[in-house]
Design a protein around this motif. Structure first.
Motif, short mmCIF file in Angstrom:
data_model
loop_
_atom_site.label_atom_id
_atom_site.label_comp_id
_atom_site.label_asym_id
_atom_site.label_seq_id
_atom_site.Cartn_x
_atom_site.Cartn_y
_atom_site.Cartn_z
N GLN A 144 -87.88 -77.61 61.79
CA GLN A 144 -87.44 -76.77 60.69
C GLN A 144 -88.67 -76.31 59.91
N VAL A 145 -88.71 -75.02 59.61
CA VAL A 145 -89.84 -74.45 58.89
C VAL A 145 -89.61 -74.61 57.40
N GLN A 146 -90.63 -75.08 56.72
CA GLN A 146 -90.61 -75.18 55.27
C GLN A 146 -91.79 -74.42 54.69
N SER A 149 -96.75 -71.89 55.33
CA SER A 149 -95.67 -72.34 56.21
C SER A 149 -96.02 -73.67 56.86
N TYR A 181 -90.70 -65.08 53.58
CA TYR A 181 -89.83 -64.80 54.72
C TYR A 181 -90.59 -65.03 56.01
N TYR A 182 -89.90 -65.62 56.98
CA TYR A 182 -90.50 -65.97 58.26
C TYR A 182 -89.46 -65.74 59.35
N ARG A 183 -89.84 -65.04 60.41
CA ARG A 183 -88.93 -64.81 61.53
C ARG A 183 -89.68 -64.95 62.85
N ILE A 206 -84.80 -66.27 64.84
CA ILE A 206 -84.42 -67.23 63.82
C ILE A 206 -85.24 -66.96 62.56
N GLU A 207 -84.56 -66.90 61.44
CA GLU A 207 -85.18 -66.58 60.16
C GLU A 207 -85.21 -67.80 59.25
N TYR A 208 -86.25 -67.86 58.43
CA TYR A 208 -86.40 -68.91 57.44
C TYR A 208 -86.81 -68.29 56.12
N TRP A 209 -86.39 -68.95 55.05
CA TRP A 209 -86.67 -68.46 53.70
C TRP A 209 -87.26 -69.57 52.84
#
Length: 117
Positions: free
Chosen positions: A1-3, A24, A96-98, A104-107
């Motif tokens: 999981q990206v944080q 990130s 924002y990261y995709r 898959i997107e991360y916020w």
């Protein structure tokens, strides 16, 4: 999981500047889109700026010429230099990261920017 670790928000007067930073936890990747979105009170989240893995950068029309997006090629960090800030820039800004292969997107959790005299 990206944080993410986001910083740089705060209170600034119109015409002032701020620099937002996002780091990130993800491993380095060459196929990542990264940038910033924002959401003002009572409004929907909107694009501020983002850069894909090909180096193509998209800016919202409202920030063109005032904001500059920078990205570490390894996609570990992104920076948003915000100049000539206006009251309408007041919002919570989200990193924002995709992953462009998986989509898959991360916020990030968001950092508050307030532009007021």
């Amino acid at each position: 999981q990206v944080q993410f670790v986001e910083s740089g928000g705060g209170l600034v007067q119109p015409g002032g500047s701020l620099r937002l930073s996002c780091t990130s936890s993800a491993s380095a990747s060459r196929v990542v889109t990264m940038g910033w979105y924002r959401q003002a009170s009572g409004k929907q989240r909107e694009l501020v700026a983002r850069m894909n893995s090909n180096g193509v950068t998209d800016y919202s029309d409202s920030v063109k010429g005032r904001f500059t997006l920078q990205r570490v090629i390894a996609a570990k960090e992104t920076y948003l230099q915000m100049d000539k800030l206006k009251p309408e820039d007041t919002a919570t800004y989200y990193c924002y990261y995709r992953n462009e292969w998986t989509n898959i997107e991360y916020w990030g959790q968001g950092t508050q920017v307030t532009v007021s005299s």
